[in-house]
Design an enzyme around this catalytic site. Structure first.
Site, PDB file in Angstrom:
ATOM      1  N   HIS A 163      75.991   3.123  61.158  1.00 26.70           N
ATOM      2  CA  HIS A 163      74.722   3.849  61.273  1.00 26.70           C
ATOM      3  C   HIS A 163      74.710   4.765  62.500  1.00 26.70           C
ATOM      4  O   HIS A 163      73.651   4.999  63.093  1.00 26.70           O
ATOM      5  CB  HIS A 163      73.521   2.876  61.318  1.00 26.70           C
ATOM      6  CG  HIS A 163      73.153   2.376  59.955  1.00 26.70           C
ATOM      7  ND1 HIS A 163      72.443   3.124  59.049  1.00 26.70           N
ATOM      8  CD2 HIS A 163      73.423   1.203  59.329  1.00 26.70           C
ATOM      9  CE1 HIS A 163      72.276   2.431  57.928  1.00 26.70           C
ATOM     10  NE2 HIS A 163      72.870   1.260  58.064  1.00 26.70           N
ATOM     11  N   GLU A 184      75.081  14.265  47.789  1.00 25.36           N
ATOM     12  CA  GLU A 184      74.363  12.991  47.970  1.00 25.36           C
ATOM     13  C   GLU A 184      72.996  13.229  48.627  1.00 25.36           C
ATOM     14  O   GLU A 184      71.984  12.663  48.222  1.00 25.36           O
ATOM     15  CB  GLU A 184      75.227  12.081  48.860  1.00 25.36           C
ATOM     16  CG  GLU A 184      74.672  10.698  49.067  1.00 25.36           C
ATOM     17  CD  GLU A 184      75.247   9.672  48.111  1.00 25.36           C
ATOM     18  OE1 GLU A 184      76.372   9.839  47.622  1.00 25.36           O
ATOM     19  OE2 GLU A 184      74.534   8.689  47.848  1.00 25.36           O
ATOM     20  N   ASP A 228      81.412   8.426  54.788  1.00 29.03           N
ATOM     21  CA  ASP A 228      82.018   7.911  53.553  1.00 29.03           C
ATOM     22  C   ASP A 228      82.863   8.984  52.870  1.00 29.03           C
ATOM     23  O   ASP A 228      83.987   8.733  52.437  1.00 29.03           O
ATOM     24  CB  ASP A 228      80.934   7.432  52.578  1.00 29.03           C
ATOM     25  CG  ASP A 228      80.034   6.379  53.201  1.00 29.03           C
ATOM     26  OD1 ASP A 228      80.396   5.858  54.278  1.00 29.03           O
ATOM     27  OD2 ASP A 228      78.982   6.095  52.620  1.00 29.03           O
ATOM     28  N   TYR A 241      67.214   3.323  54.030  1.00 27.06           N
ATOM     29  CA  TYR A 241      68.208   4.125  54.751  1.00 27.06           C
ATOM     30  C   TYR A 241      67.552   5.396  55.282  1.00 27.06           C
ATOM     31  O   TYR A 241      67.687   5.747  56.460  1.00 27.06           O
ATOM     32  CB  TYR A 241      69.365   4.473  53.807  1.00 27.06           C
ATOM     33  CG  TYR A 241      70.504   5.202  54.471  1.00 27.06           C
ATOM     34  CD1 TYR A 241      71.603   4.515  54.958  1.00 27.06           C
ATOM     35  CD2 TYR A 241      70.461   6.581  54.649  1.00 27.06           C
ATOM     36  CE1 TYR A 241      72.645   5.191  55.583  1.00 27.06           C
ATOM     37  CE2 TYR A 241      71.493   7.260  55.272  1.00 27.06           C
ATOM     38  CZ  TYR A 241      72.581   6.563  55.732  1.00 27.06           C
ATOM     39  OH  TYR A 241      73.607   7.231  56.360  1.00 27.06           O
TER      40      TYR A 241
HETATM   41  C1  GLA Z   1      76.193   4.497  54.270  1.00 26.38           C
HETATM   42  C2  GLA Z   1      76.158   6.020  54.473  1.00 26.38           C
HETATM   43  C3  GLA Z   1      77.041   6.445  55.647  1.00 26.38           C
HETATM   44  C4  GLA Z   1      76.762   5.618  56.893  1.00 26.38           C
HETATM   45  C5  GLA Z   1      76.703   4.122  56.577  1.00 26.38           C
HETATM   46  C6  GLA Z   1      76.254   3.320  57.752  1.00 26.38           C
HETATM   47  O1  GLA Z   1      77.465   4.097  53.847  1.00 26.38           O
HETATM   48  O2  GLA Z   1      76.566   6.688  53.306  1.00 26.38           O
HETATM   49  O3  GLA Z   1      76.886   7.821  55.897  1.00 26.38           O
HETATM   50  O4  GLA Z   1      75.573   6.042  57.516  1.00 26.38           O
HETATM   51  O5  GLA Z   1      75.851   3.834  55.477  1.00 26.38           O
HETATM   52  O6  GLA Z   1      77.145   3.439  58.798  1.00 26.38           O
END
Ligand code: GLA
Length: 383
Positions: free
Chosen positions: A34, A159, A171, A221
């Site tokens: 995060h 996304e 990711d 989130y």
């Molecule tokens: C998800 C999001 C990433 C990142 C993680 C937490 O996987 O897609 O961008 O923020 O959570 O680290």
């Protein structure tokens, strides 16, 4: 799966061989959670589990999709405005098409066949893998002049804008740039990166899966991200800082009266995690693996108590990992509210410890947790 198998599956769906077959991996993240959307550093790696797409160009403007694992098809025309699909999975492909068009790239109709072996909902980014596979396949098919970095940000935009999760860049970057036996130290502020070898003798990277797929994960989130923005804005009213990278706990304390305790806690976690990630990298380079593991446990505590993105199942697994001498470090991984715990475990003890911790898990939750031993693999590629 190999190219011949995927080509045969594509042909049985679309009546002819595909032009390209692309694989794109899921990811793990060792530490730095995060913080990708808070200008921090992260330490992800690609895993040896992939989304595969096979594609061929069409003569018309139709996009024909088939997802083998759910046996569903979806079709739309590039001449119509792109609409969200209730099926869910087409949105990742539609999002990439939308993001490419926004970037000024011209596409034509194509067939796309999708399959994969990344556990969905486990927090190992099957969606980023699908986005990266799709953008890479489009680059090949339409000879797009687009760099790897731009493919990453296009997949992220898909996304953010079309799927509606305001995720950071980690990711998609890990999926596109992964390298076998290496972790990537990624500076999320400018996308500069360094590969670190990560093959620890006698130690395995294990994921313990809670099988909890929290329905609120994407809305929570987005809330966390907004809370961080609120906190940073409060700090910037008083101090000249560009991002959380330059912020300190003293600065946060000085503005505490202006923010809610939830916002305070989120910011405290972020400032601590950015520093912890740096310390963890120093440990890794010095071969101080026990110290690295200790930082992982600290990250879990922060994510659970301050950032509040854990859940009872994740907490129970980590609490039991701490008790096991053969586990070097463990923490919840990814966005949270379910998914997996990542643990560094002495290879000879993996099965014994799984059974031991699973017995406690079963006793509390009445069902088993999952276990995957991960290898670090390569990023998005043509098969
Ligand atoms: C998800 C999001 C990433 C990142 C993680 C937490 O996987 O897609 O961008 O923020 O959570 O680290």
């Amino acid at each position: 799966m190999n190219k011949a198998e995927l080509s045969a599956l594509f042909a049985s769906q679309f009546g002819a061989e595909p032009t390209y077959v692309v694989s794109s991996p899921g990811r793990i993240n060792l530490i730095g959670e995060h913080v990708d959307y808070n200008s921090g550093f992260v330490l992800p790696a690609a895993i040896d589990k992939y989304m595969y797409v096979a594609v061929s160009e069409r003569d018309d403007n139709t996009i024909c999709m088939h997802a083998a694992d759910v046996n569903q098809s979806f079709q739309t025309s590039l001449l119509d405005p792109l609409q969200h699909s209730n099926l869910g999975w087409p949105n990742y492909i539609l999002g990439v098409i939308d993001a490419l068009q926004l970037g000024g790239y011209t596409l034509k109709g194509f067939n796309i066949f999708i399959t994969g072996n990344i556990p969905v909902g486990a927090g190992v980014s099957s969606s980023a893998a699908l986005e990266c596979a799709t953008v890479f396949a489009c680059k090949q098919l339409f000879k797009l002049d687009i760099s790897k970095e731009a493919m990453v940000t296009t997949a992220q935009l898909a996304e953010n804008k079309f799927v509606g999760v305001n995720c950071g860049v980690m990711d998609q970057f890990a999926s596109m740039f992964g390298k076998a036996d290496h972790v990537i130290k990624l500076d999320c502020a400018d996308l500069s990166y360094t590969y670190f070898p990560f093959k620890l003798e006698g130690i395995s990277i294990v994921l313990f899966d809670t099988f909890v797929k929290h329905a609120l994960a994407s809305s929570e989130y987005n809330t966390r991200r907004a809370e961080c923005e609120t906190g940073l804005a409060a700090i910037r009213q008083k101090y000249m800082v560009a991002s959380f990278r330059e912020a300190t706990l003293q600065m946060l304390d000085a503005v505490a009266v202006n923010i809610t305790s939830a916002v305070y806690n989120r910011c405290k976690y972020v400032i601590e995690e950015i520093a912890r990630m740096e310390a963890a990298c120093t440990h890794l380079l010095a071969g101080e693996i026990a110290a690295f593991g200790a930082r992982m446990y600290e990250t879990h505590t922060g994510l659970s108590k301050l950032y509040e993105v854990s859940c009872p199942e994740l907490d129970l697994i980590v609490e039991n990992c701490i008790l096991a001498d053969a586990i070097i470090g463990a923490r919840m991984m990814g966005g949270g509210f379910g998914g997996c715990v990542i643990a560094l475990v002495q290879s000879s003890e993996v099965d014994t410890l799984y059974h031991q911790i699973n017995a406690v898990f079963e006793n509390k939750f009445g069902r088993s947790m999952g276990k995957y031993v991960m290898q670090i693999g390569d990023g998005t590629a043509l098969l």
